[in-house]
Design a protein around this motif. Structure first.
Motif, PDB file in Angstrom:
ATOM      1  N   VAL A 210     -25.844 -77.307 -10.316  1.00 45.87           N
ATOM      2  CA  VAL A 210     -24.667 -77.904 -10.968  1.00 45.87           C
ATOM      3  C   VAL A 210     -23.586 -76.833 -11.042  1.00 45.87           C
ATOM      4  CG1 VAL A 210     -23.738 -78.922 -13.087  1.00 45.87           C
ATOM      5  CG2 VAL A 210     -26.089 -79.463 -12.371  1.00 45.87           C
ATOM      6  N   VAL A 211     -22.350 -77.198 -10.754  1.00 46.37           N
ATOM      7  CA  VAL A 211     -21.241 -76.249 -10.891  1.00 46.37           C
ATOM      8  C   VAL A 211     -20.096 -76.903 -11.645  1.00 46.37           C
ATOM      9  CG1 VAL A 211     -20.266 -76.825  -8.621  1.00 46.37           C
ATOM     10  CG2 VAL A 211     -19.696 -74.648  -9.709  1.00 46.37           C
ATOM     11  N   TYR A 212     -19.543 -76.154 -12.575  1.00 47.69           N
ATOM     12  CA  TYR A 212     -18.343 -76.545 -13.304  1.00 47.69           C
ATOM     13  C   TYR A 212     -17.184 -75.652 -12.858  1.00 47.69           C
ATOM     14  CZ  TYR A 212     -21.192 -78.897 -16.956  1.00 47.69           C
ATOM     15  OH  TYR A 212     -22.052 -79.700 -17.657  1.00 47.69           O
ATOM     16  N   PRO A 213     -16.123 -76.193 -12.274  1.00 48.11           N
ATOM     17  CA  PRO A 213     -14.902 -75.405 -12.159  1.00 48.11           C
ATOM     18  C   PRO A 213     -14.340 -75.192 -13.574  1.00 48.11           C
ATOM     19  CG  PRO A 213     -14.801 -77.396 -10.806  1.00 48.11           C
ATOM     20  CD  PRO A 213     -15.966 -77.547 -11.730  1.00 48.11           C
ATOM     21  N   TYR A 214     -14.036 -73.945 -13.913  1.00 48.74           N
ATOM     22  CA  TYR A 214     -13.412 -73.659 -15.200  1.00 48.74           C
ATOM     23  C   TYR A 214     -12.409 -72.538 -14.983  1.00 48.74           C
ATOM     24  CZ  TYR A 214     -15.981 -69.285 -16.553  1.00 48.74           C
ATOM     25  OH  TYR A 214     -16.472 -67.993 -16.648  1.00 48.74           O
ATOM     26  N   HIS A 215     -11.627 -72.200 -16.019  1.00 42.58           N
ATOM     27  CA  HIS A 215     -10.657 -71.119 -15.877  1.00 42.58           C
ATOM     28  C   HIS A 215      -9.802 -71.379 -14.629  1.00 42.58           C
ATOM     29  CE1 HIS A 215      -9.081 -67.011 -15.521  1.00 42.58           C
ATOM     30  NE2 HIS A 215      -9.536 -66.768 -16.741  1.00 42.58           N
ATOM     31  N   TYR A 216      -9.204 -72.580 -14.555  1.00 41.46           N
ATOM     32  CA  TYR A 216      -8.488 -72.943 -13.332  1.00 41.46           C
ATOM     33  C   TYR A 216      -6.990 -73.154 -13.558  1.00 41.46           C
ATOM     34  CZ  TYR A 216      -9.553 -77.769 -14.981  1.00 41.46           C
ATOM     35  OH  TYR A 216      -9.699 -78.920 -15.722  1.00 41.46           O
ATOM     36  N   ARG A 217      -6.445 -72.577 -14.602  1.00 41.58           N
ATOM     37  CA  ARG A 217      -4.995 -72.578 -14.794  1.00 41.58           C
ATOM     38  C   ARG A 217      -4.438 -71.242 -14.338  1.00 41.58           C
ATOM     39  NH1 ARG A 217      -2.654 -72.871 -20.759  1.00 41.58           N
ATOM     40  NH2 ARG A 217      -3.404 -70.719 -20.697  1.00 41.58           N
ATOM     41  N   GLY A 218      -3.532 -71.270 -13.378  1.00 41.79           N
ATOM     42  CA  GLY A 218      -2.951 -70.053 -12.837  1.00 41.79           C
ATOM     43  C   GLY A 218      -1.456 -69.975 -13.050  1.00 41.79           C
ATOM     44  N   LYS A 219      -0.825 -69.094 -12.326  1.00 45.01           N
ATOM     45  CA  LYS A 219       0.612 -68.862 -12.472  1.00 45.01           C
ATOM     46  C   LYS A 219       1.425 -70.097 -12.121  1.00 45.01           C
ATOM     47  CE  LYS A 219       4.165 -65.515 -11.146  1.00 45.01           C
ATOM     48  NZ  LYS A 219       4.446 -64.293 -10.333  1.00 45.01           N
TER      49      LYS A 219
END
Length: 250
Positions: A210-219
């Motif tokens: 299982v994978v969660y994309p997280y920390h995906y807010r960038g510039k």
């Protein structure tokens, strides 16, 4: 005045109504509850213990959650080491797992409850095995936003389930070489970590269940996590990509 009070009540309710629903993973010692919080922050509940990861965003995003027994901090940057949040949440019983660079910035009243881990070192906390994993930018350079050895990703063994927290990293060899990961939290935000193509390529290689994309807010805003999911599942449909909105409260 009454209208203002009603507005504040509704605002407070809406914040918590928007918190992503929790997920559950079965382990040998009962369920692991996964609660996404905000950006790179999440909370695990397992075997009577509550674990906060990079608590960030202020007291309100942690309200109505149990006080932490264990706090993992990955990095010195403010969205990971958020001293203002640490001052406002209840950390009275918490043990901290941190890299040395974080330890040097912690307030004195918390230092006595810290365990400092370097990359590739391990410790145990009340039945939870914790290993620090490197996290850094590529190519390696002294002026990188994240240099090798400064921060930690983590692998936790929770009742036989291996949980990987990437921290702020690119698709480094240490990530690609991971084995037997049940649940992975993988960052993807430019220009600070990596893009969705790098993240997908690494996930395809180390094959978490299982994978969660997280920390995906960038510039430039939020990364395209739907495209990330498509990239992963086009190559390996057996990897479960769980998309959650980590930015609902802000």
């Amino acid at each position: 005045m009454k209208q203002l009070f009603i507005f504040l009540v509704l605002l407070n309710f809406s914040l918590f109504a928007q918190r992503p629903t929790s997920d559950q993973i079965e382990t040998k010692k009962g369920p692991l509850i996964i609660q996404p919080i905000f950006h790179g922050s999440l909370v695990f509940t397992w075997n009577g213990k509550t674990i906060y990861v990079d608590p960030y965003g202020g007291q309100r995003v942690f309200e109505k959650l149990a006080a932490p027994d264990l706090i993992l901090i990955t990095d010195i940057h403010q969205d990971h080491l958020d001293l203002k949040t640490l001052e406002t949440i209840n950390t009275d019983k918490a043990t901290f797992i941190v890299p040395q660079a974080v330890a040097e910035k912690m307030p004195e009243n918390l230092k006595k409850r810290m365990i400092v881990l370097a990359n590739e070192k391990s410790t145990e906390f009340e039945g939870i095995s914790i290993t620090a994993i490197a996290m850094y930018n590529l190519p390696e350079a002294k002026d990188s936003k994240h240099t090798k050895g400064i921060g930690n990703g983590y692998i936790l063994n929770l009742g036989g389930k291996m949980v990987y927290l990437s921290g702020d990293t690119e698709d480094i060899p240490e990530m690609r070489q991971l084995k037997n990961i049940d649940v992975a939290f993988v960052c993807m935000n430019l220009p600070y970590t990596m893009d969705i193509n790098q993240a997908a390529s690494a996930v395809i290689e180390f094959k978490p269940k299982v994978v969660y994309p997280y920390h995906y807010r960038g510039k430039d805003g939020l990364s395209d996590v739907e495209k990330f999911k498509s990239l992963v599942n086009t190559t390996n449909s057996k990897i479960e990509v769980r998309l959650r909105n980590w930015y609902t409260t802000y």
